[in-house]
Scaffold this motif. Structure first.
Motif, PDB file in Angstrom:
ATOM      1  N   GLU A 164     -10.428 -56.066  85.319  1.00  0.00           N
ATOM      2  CA  GLU A 164     -10.382 -55.129  86.440  1.00  0.00           C
ATOM      3  C   GLU A 164      -9.884 -53.747  86.021  1.00  0.00           C
ATOM      4  O   GLU A 164     -10.152 -52.745  86.686  1.00  0.00           O
ATOM      5  N   GLN A 165      -9.122 -53.701  84.924  1.00  0.00           N
ATOM      6  CA  GLN A 165      -8.529 -52.435  84.475  1.00  0.00           C
ATOM      7  C   GLN A 165      -9.379 -51.750  83.401  1.00  0.00           C
ATOM      8  O   GLN A 165      -9.049 -50.653  82.965  1.00  0.00           O
ATOM      9  N   LEU A 166     -10.452 -52.390  82.978  1.00  0.00           N
ATOM     10  CA  LEU A 166     -11.211 -51.896  81.822  1.00  0.00           C
ATOM     11  C   LEU A 166     -11.766 -50.490  82.033  1.00  0.00           C
ATOM     12  O   LEU A 166     -11.566 -49.588  81.224  1.00  0.00           O
ATOM     13  N   SER A 167     -12.480 -50.289  83.144  1.00  0.00           N
ATOM     14  CA  SER A 167     -13.069 -48.965  83.391  1.00  0.00           C
ATOM     15  C   SER A 167     -11.987 -47.918  83.599  1.00  0.00           C
ATOM     16  O   SER A 167     -12.147 -46.747  83.227  1.00  0.00           O
ATOM     17  N   LEU A 168     -10.858 -48.335  84.157  1.00  0.00           N
ATOM     18  CA  LEU A 168      -9.748 -47.405  84.382  1.00  0.00           C
ATOM     19  C   LEU A 168      -9.151 -46.938  83.062  1.00  0.00           C
ATOM     20  O   LEU A 168      -8.802 -45.769  82.901  1.00  0.00           O
ATOM     21  N   SER A 169      -9.030 -47.850  82.107  1.00  0.00           N
ATOM     22  CA  SER A 169      -8.440 -47.499  80.809  1.00  0.00           C
ATOM     23  C   SER A 169      -9.369 -46.618  79.989  1.00  0.00           C
ATOM     24  O   SER A 169      -8.922 -45.733  79.261  1.00  0.00           O
ATOM     25  N   ILE A 170     -10.685 -46.888  80.106  1.00  0.00           N
ATOM     26  CA  ILE A 170     -11.652 -46.097  79.328  1.00  0.00           C
ATOM     27  C   ILE A 170     -11.859 -44.716  79.954  1.00  0.00           C
ATOM     28  O   ILE A 170     -11.877 -43.709  79.263  1.00  0.00           O
ATOM     29  N   GLY A 171     -11.972 -44.687  81.280  1.00  0.00           N
ATOM     30  CA  GLY A 171     -12.170 -43.416  81.961  1.00  0.00           C
ATOM     31  C   GLY A 171     -13.623 -42.990  81.951  1.00  0.00           C
ATOM     32  O   GLY A 171     -14.460 -43.537  81.226  1.00  0.00           O
ATOM     33  N   ARG A 172     -13.914 -41.983  82.736  1.00  0.00           N
ATOM     34  CA  ARG A 172     -15.286 -41.486  82.838  1.00  0.00           C
ATOM     35  C   ARG A 172     -15.735 -40.893  81.496  1.00  0.00           C
ATOM     36  O   ARG A 172     -15.106 -39.967  80.977  1.00  0.00           O
TER      37      ARG A 172
END
Length: 415
Positions: free
Chosen positions: A316-324
């Protein structure tokens, strides 16, 4: 005692150009010496003039270097020790002696033109040296200016006494500039050129953000709070790590300000760019975890030999950690100085979702072909403030507590 008209004129020139009157007097003396040599001397002679601007009295001297008899090659300005001691008994080899020359009150047209050219050239050189010294002292500081000219993709900014260049590498992405616009710029470098000092300014340098916060946060100006590291993609996002050198001071809260007032003031200057303020830590794992906020890593493994960190993140945190566009992890890598590999929970190193390579945080001045500009003698930028801190969700915040929550470390904050 009344000031002579000439001395009054010298004082006026000194005030207008910001020069010392002594420099102008030296220039006049050099011009008189050049005119004298033109009409009454020889090209090889070394002539020195003494001029009193009050009485207008002038004295001329021929200058000789004292050398050994066998070493005389230029009789016009070299003299033996025996001859020198006829002028001054204490003279020694290696020194200089002066012989007075007859005073002439009239000079020809060519000599007068020579004197005029010497004065113009010397004053121009003195003005350039003064400007270079003044702006060299202002290097790595924030100054106000107004846009005077736009030549292609190069913006020329008037700083009052001099025009500065803002190259494309120093401009914030998607920021609009127009003639007459008042802006703050960061003096990135000052160079000496044949046409005078060249000042390079920037709004994309990390130093620009540091200087803006130093302006808005008294604790930074007084060095109670320190910006330890900063990583920036101008026009997109900035990550800034801060620490406090005094017990009881909250460095993140100091930078955010009451109800976000301080960070809002900085954001008003940089438009749509977002700022993440995180707590610095001397523990690499803690620092990397903070830098990846608002994502919360499950585990972090550090390889000090390769300076690489492997970070395991929940699905669930993956896209948040990578960022746009990978921006969050890329800036975290720049900020911490570690190459960062992002792993989905349960993945191996070979299956890493994202791998970054650490790059230097500091911006460099990129050498580009730019027009030479001459020194010169400043409406508010149309920028909308937009406080936003979460890299992946693009949510906006307004209160101090909300900003702090997003930018705090996943673990408890340090003081």
């Amino acid at each position: 005692m009344a000031t002579s008209p000439l001395m009054a004129a010298i004082n006026q020139i000194a005030d207008e150009k910001g020069l010392d009157t002594a420099i102008i007097l030296e220039t006049i003396e050099a011009a008189l010496a050049a005119a004298y040599r033109k009409d009454y001397g020889t090209p090889d002679q070394v002539i020195r003039a003494e001029f009193d601007p009050e009485t207008l009295d002038t004295k001329m001297f021929e200058v000789f270097s004292i050398v050994e008899d066998a070493l005389i090659e230029e009789p016009a300005h070299q003299i033996t020790l025996l001859e020198a001691r006829k002028v001054r008994k204490s003279a020694e080899i290696g020194e200089e002696v002066e012989r007075p020359l007859p005073v002439h009150a009239d000079f020809g047209r060519i000599a007068a033109q020579t004197a005029k050219q010497v004065i113009i050239q010397r004053l121009r050189e003195a003005e350039r040296e003064m400007l270079y010294a003044e702006f060299k002292e202002k290097e790595n500081t924030l100054v106000n200016g107004n846009i005077q000219q736009i030549e292609g993709d190069i913006v020329i900014v008037n700083l009052g006494k001099i025009n500065a260049l803002m190259l494309p590498t120093g401009q914030i992405k998607n920021e609009r500039y127009y003639i007459g616009q008042r802006i703050k710029v960061y003096i990135q470098g000052v160079e000496e050129t044949a046409k005078g000092p060249k000042v390079i300014v920037s709004r994309a340098d990390t130093g620009f953000i540091k200087a803006l916060f130093a302006l808005e946060v008294p604790e930074i100006a007084s060095e109670v709070v320190e910006i330890v590291a900063i990583a920036r993609e101008a026009g997109g996002r900035t990550k800034m790590a801060v620490t406090a050198h005094q017990e009881g001071i909250d460095p993140v809260g100091s930078c955010v300000g009451q109800r976000g007032s301080r960070v809002q003031a900085v954001l008003a200057e940089i438009g749509d760019e977002k700022i993440d303020i995180i707590l610095h830590s001397t523990d690499p794992e803690r620092f990397i975890a903070n830098a990846l906020a608002p994502a919360k890593p499950l585990s972090i493994k550090i390889d000090e030999e390769t300076h690489r960190a492997t970070v395991e993140i929940e699905e669930e945190q993956l896209s948040l950690s990578i960022g746009r566009g990978g921006q969050n992890v890329r800036l975290a890598s720049k900020l911490t100085g570690y190459s960062i590999d992002i792993l989905r929970e349960g993945q191996t190193d070979e299956e890493a979702e994202v791998k970054t390579e650490a790059t230097p945080v500091a911006d460099e001045i990129v050498a580009e072909t730019a027009p030479e500009i001459e020194t010169a003698t400043e409406s508010e930028p149309e920028i909308e403030a937009d406080t936003e801190t979460a890299p992946a969700t693009e949510t906006e915040t307004e209160t101090t507590s909300e900003v702090t929550d997003v930018t705090e470390a996943p673990e408890s904050r340090e003081s």
